[in-house]
Design an enzyme around this catalytic site. Sequence first.
Site, mmCIF file in Angstrom:
data_model
loop_
_atom_site.group_PDB
_atom_site.id
_atom_site.type_symbol
_atom_site.label_atom_id
_atom_site.label_comp_id
_atom_site.label_asym_id
_atom_site.label_seq_id
_atom_site.Cartn_x
_atom_site.Cartn_y
_atom_site.Cartn_z
ATOM 1 N N SER A 20 0.856 -1.177 -0.034
ATOM 2 C CA SER A 20 -0.158 0.140 0.346
ATOM 3 C C SER A 20 1.167 1.141 0.022
ATOM 4 O O SER A 20 1.919 1.294 0.804
ATOM 5 C CB SER A 20 -0.930 -0.349 1.253
ATOM 6 O OG SER A 20 -1.407 1.177 1.555
ATOM 7 N N LYS A 70 -13.673 -4.312 2.503
ATOM 8 C CA LYS A 70 -14.879 -3.080 1.695
ATOM 9 C C LYS A 70 -15.519 -3.798 2.304
ATOM 10 O O LYS A 70 -16.880 -2.951 2.511
ATOM 11 C CB LYS A 70 -14.722 -3.141 0.733
ATOM 12 C CG LYS A 70 -13.224 -2.104 0.406
ATOM 13 C CD LYS A 70 -12.731 -1.651 -0.682
ATOM 14 C CE LYS A 70 -11.817 -0.556 -1.757
ATOM 15 N NZ LYS A 70 -11.226 -0.107 -2.646
ATOM 16 N N ASN A 91 -14.681 2.411 2.350
ATOM 17 C CA ASN A 91 -13.563 2.350 2.019
ATOM 18 C C ASN A 91 -12.455 3.350 2.852
ATOM 19 O O ASN A 91 -11.253 3.424 2.875
ATOM 20 C CB ASN A 91 -12.891 2.567 0.763
ATOM 21 C CG ASN A 91 -12.684 3.839 0.502
ATOM 22 O OD1 ASN A 91 -13.524 4.837 0.883
ATOM 23 N ND2 ASN A 91 -11.867 4.295 -0.922
ATOM 24 N N ASP A 106 -14.038 6.286 -2.930
ATOM 25 C CA ASP A 106 -13.562 6.339 -4.937
ATOM 26 C C ASP A 106 -14.491 7.303 -5.466
ATOM 27 O O ASP A 106 -13.792 7.742 -7.192
ATOM 28 C CB ASP A 106 -14.352 5.142 -4.959
ATOM 29 C CG ASP A 106 -12.741 4.188 -4.223
ATOM 30 O OD1 ASP A 106 -11.271 4.656 -4.296
ATOM 31 O OD2 ASP A 106 -12.516 2.654 -4.144
ATOM 32 N N GLY A 130 -14.760 -2.754 -17.584
ATOM 33 C CA GLY A 130 -14.672 -3.918 -15.606
ATOM 34 C C GLY A 130 -16.028 -3.574 -14.514
ATOM 35 O O GLY A 130 -17.404 -2.238 -14.813
ATOM 36 N N GLY A 132 -16.202 -4.770 -11.465
ATOM 37 C CA GLY A 132 -15.509 -5.021 -9.425
ATOM 38 C C GLY A 132 -16.403 -3.520 -9.172
ATOM 39 O O GLY A 132 -16.443 -2.781 -8.955
ATOM 40 N N ALA A 134 -14.171 -0.851 -7.266
ATOM 41 C CA ALA A 134 -14.060 0.379 -7.886
ATOM 42 C C ALA A 134 -14.934 0.777 -8.513
ATOM 43 O O ALA A 134 -15.568 2.437 -8.322
ATOM 44 C CB ALA A 134 -12.688 0.222 -8.279
ATOM 45 N N GLY A 251 -3.917 7.235 -13.327
ATOM 46 C CA GLY A 251 -5.433 6.188 -11.477
ATOM 47 C C GLY A 251 -3.850 7.034 -10.609
ATOM 48 O O GLY A 251 -5.331 7.305 -9.791
HETATM 49 P P1 NAP Z 1 -12.230 -5.793 -8.986
HETATM 50 O O1 NAP Z 1 -12.795 -5.574 -7.876
HETATM 51 O O2 NAP Z 1 -10.921 -7.712 -8.898
HETATM 52 O O3 NAP Z 1 -13.031 -6.271 -10.031
HETATM 53 C C1 NAP Z 1 -11.889 -5.940 -11.028
HETATM 54 C C2 NAP Z 1 -12.800 -6.091 -12.445
HETATM 55 O O4 NAP Z 1 -11.961 -5.859 -13.542
HETATM 56 C C3 NAP Z 1 -13.900 -7.180 -12.381
HETATM 57 O O5 NAP Z 1 -15.176 -6.950 -13.372
HETATM 58 C C4 NAP Z 1 -13.063 -7.998 -13.444
HETATM 59 O O6 NAP Z 1 -14.122 -8.838 -13.714
HETATM 60 C C5 NAP Z 1 -12.605 -6.992 -13.965
HETATM 61 N N1 NAP Z 1 -11.349 -7.726 -14.873
HETATM 62 C C6 NAP Z 1 -9.552 -8.639 -14.055
HETATM 63 N N2 NAP Z 1 -9.314 -9.102 -15.103
HETATM 64 C C7 NAP Z 1 -9.478 -8.927 -16.298
HETATM 65 C C8 NAP Z 1 -9.556 -9.626 -17.558
HETATM 66 N N3 NAP Z 1 -8.705 -10.014 -17.635
HETATM 67 N N4 NAP Z 1 -10.222 -9.382 -18.557
HETATM 68 C C9 NAP Z 1 -11.281 -8.661 -18.590
HETATM 69 N N5 NAP Z 1 -11.822 -8.368 -17.232
HETATM 70 C C10 NAP Z 1 -11.229 -8.485 -16.186
HETATM 71 O O7 NAP Z 1 -10.854 -5.193 -8.166
HETATM 72 P P2 NAP Z 1 -10.850 -3.279 -7.768
HETATM 73 O O8 NAP Z 1 -11.103 -2.827 -7.625
HETATM 74 O O9 NAP Z 1 -12.807 -2.314 -9.021
HETATM 75 O O10 NAP Z 1 -10.484 -2.162 -8.645
HETATM 76 C C11 NAP Z 1 -9.607 -2.834 -10.434
HETATM 77 C C12 NAP Z 1 -8.985 -1.696 -10.744
HETATM 78 O O11 NAP Z 1 -8.867 -0.587 -10.415
HETATM 79 C C13 NAP Z 1 -7.556 -2.649 -10.117
HETATM 80 O O12 NAP Z 1 -5.860 -2.678 -11.480
HETATM 81 C C14 NAP Z 1 -6.971 -0.912 -8.744
HETATM 82 O O13 NAP Z 1 -5.933 -1.368 -8.760
HETATM 83 C C15 NAP Z 1 -7.913 -0.066 -9.390
HETATM 84 N N6 NAP Z 1 -8.537 1.044 -8.844
HETATM 85 C C16 NAP Z 1 -7.098 2.063 -8.493
HETATM 86 C C17 NAP Z 1 -7.946 3.091 -7.707
HETATM 87 C C18 NAP Z 1 -7.424 4.710 -7.948
HETATM 88 O O14 NAP Z 1 -7.391 4.819 -6.761
HETATM 89 N N7 NAP Z 1 -6.760 5.179 -8.918
HETATM 90 C C19 NAP Z 1 -8.215 2.723 -6.636
HETATM 91 C C20 NAP Z 1 -9.117 1.537 -6.755
HETATM 92 C C21 NAP Z 1 -8.622 0.625 -7.416
HETATM 93 P P3 NAP Z 1 -15.076 -10.333 -12.890
HETATM 94 O O15 NAP Z 1 -16.019 -9.614 -12.171
HETATM 95 O O16 NAP Z 1 -14.828 -11.118 -14.327
HETATM 96 O O17 NAP Z 1 -13.640 -11.143 -12.068
#
Ligand code: NAP
Length: 291
Positions: A20, A70, A91, A106, A130, A132, A134, A251
């Site tokens: 982190s 979360k 968060n 977020d 996506g 997920g 976030a 990001g």
């Molecule tokens: P998460 O809950 O695991 O969700 C990830 C999403 O991406 C899900 O919809 C997942 O699909 C999809 N995915 C993963 N691998 C994939 C692939 N190879 N092809 C197609 N879809 C794919 O993660 P999250 O917490 O939402 O975070 C997502 C990203 O945002 C991460 O990289 C994280 O580090 C980044 N993030 C950045 C910030 C920031 O402040 N900049 C804040 C939060 C998150 P499935 O549902 O099928 O698994």
Amino acid sequence: MDIDVNTQLCAVIGNPVRHSLSPLIHNTAFRVLGLNYVYLAFEVEDLEACLKGMRALGGFRGLSVTIPHKENIIKYLDELDSVTQKIKSANTVINENGKLIGTNTDGEGTIRAFERAGVKLEGKNILFLGAGGAVRAVAFAFADKVSPQKITILGRTPERLQKLISDLRLNFPYTVINYGFLSKDYKTLVESHDIIIQGTPIGMEGHSEDVLNFPFECLNSNHAVLDMVYRPLETELIKEARKRGAVTIVGTEMLIEQAGIQFELWTGYKPPLNEMRKALEIALSKSNTQS
Ligand code: NAP
């Protein structure tokens, strides 16, 4: 920073949590403003016990919450703001004399990142890649606060995507909410949307086997593109979007803005965003050269 009997504690909890960057960002901010706070990272398995401890410790002011806690944390908190109740994922925790208040920064952080880049979200067509955690937080905040014309979410796993879509439609019956799949060709969707938000881990260091299949050639100067991925600082999507004249938001801007909101909730002071950003960028560029 002098730690003494009055020092307030803030921390990030998660599992794993050693990667982190939040301690760096928040301790930089405390130091810049000369505040008697310190921010640590705790790897937590037993969430209930962790929150009991927080409640009991007078000087434990705030938490950042990361994967996998979360969603689970919601049931242990005393109060949630209205969007966080809908998202069902927090968060951030603020400890008001033993009362634990949860929120999710977020969404608001992302709104502020667009504002800072001079991009208006009202009345716009917004495309998320996506489905997920976030994207869920940001899509709920957008539907709640910025009156978009249309939100479209492209996912991978049908159940997860459809759950998000039905939750959004239930809470925001007057917002147009569509969905599709990342595996299909989505050229026409990129062309018909103004704002693109990339919220999968694709493009992140260590995910080189995954490809986005993004139709870069459809981007132009009418688009604004945010990639949530911040390792590397500039992803391929950001570089390609900038080449084509789109407004780009990296990001780290989302990360810093959401951390700034947490900082203000815990301390009551405006966050020193420039110094927080600088510390983060130095750390990320160092880790880039090391890897
Ligand atoms: P998460 O809950 O695991 O969700 C990830 C999403 O991406 C899900 O919809 C997942 O699909 C999809 N995915 C993963 N691998 C994939 C692939 N190879 N092809 C197609 N879809 C794919 O993660 P999250 O917490 O939402 O975070 C997502 C990203 O945002 C991460 O990289 C994280 O580090 C980044 N993030 C950045 C910030 C920031 O402040 N900049 C804040 C939060 C998150 P499935 O549902 O099928 O698994």
